[in-house]
Design a protein around this motif. Structure first.
Motif: not given
Length: 227
Positions: A38-41, A144-149
């Motif tokens: 996920p790129i956002m949650e 909100p964005r959480v970014g790529l792992g």
């Protein structure tokens, strides 16, 4: 000719939605290699005031869940997407109409004589309050964005073919910022608006023929077969 390897399918939707989409893909092609990142949650919010409403508009399952969690009571509802409509019905709402996207609902919304409540997230593609005089809105969740792992970033840089389905303009823009310069990207877009939202260095891209899960499964599988 038999393929010796399959591309990676990278799903960047919020986890629950990504898992639903992965299940649809794997039902068609169980051999696929799928990575959910996920790129956002989704973070549910409690509004200070929840406007009373005879008719509500839900454009996502998160709107239904957030509205009910905030104390909203079942009423009549317009829904975007079959999954959203199913969630609304299970919560006790009388679903008046289901459409694949908001554009298809606009005639019904414009003709509605009652006050409408748009139940939404912080980020939306269309603010109906500005468009219609009889629509109010309430925000019941944030994205909100959480970014790529690291695993997704490494895959994009590795040269292995990666197929990424993108479902909203915001997620497309977020992915473009996070992806860097992917070496072998194939992009599936749910609509032309999503494709226009961000420039990506893809090898090939296609837009779904219908703006729904079925259309996205079909276009994703077409891209996989082109790798």
């Amino acid at each position: 000719m038999v393929k010796t390897s399959l591309p990676l399918v990278l799903l960047t939707r919020p986890r629950a939605a990504a898992e639903r989409f992965a299940a649809l893909l794997l039902a068609e092609r169980p051999e696929l290699d799928v990575l959910i990142n996920p790129i956002m949650e989704i973070v549910y919010l409690v509004p200070e005031r929840l406007p009373a409403a005879d008719v509500v508009l839900f454009t996502s399952v998160h709107g239904v869940a957030g509205y009910v969690a905030a104390g909203g009571t079942p009423s009549e509802a317009y829904c975007v997407g079959a999954v959203t409509a199913e969630k609304a019905r299970k919560a006790g709402f009388d679903v008046l109409q289901v459409a694949p996207d908001l554009a298809a609902l606009r005639p019904a919304l414009a003709g509605e004589q009652r006050e409408l409540l748009q139940v939404r997230g912080t980020y939306v593609t269309a603010d109906l309050v500005a468009e219609f005089g009889h629509v109010a809105s309430v925000i019941v969740y944030d994205q909100p964005r959480v970014g790529l792992g690291d695993q997704a970033v490494a895959a994009l840089a590795s040269g292995r073919a990666v197929v990424v389905p993108l479902f909203s303009p915001r997620s497309a823009r977020a992915f473009a910022k996070e992806a860097g310069q992917p070496r072998a990207l194939y992009a599936a877009y749910i609509s032309a608006a999503v494709q226009a939202a961000a420039e990506l260095p893809f090898i090939e891209a296609e837009t779904a023929q219908t703006p729904d899960a079925r259309g996205m499964v079909a276009v994703t599988l077409r891209l996989i077969d082109k790798v």
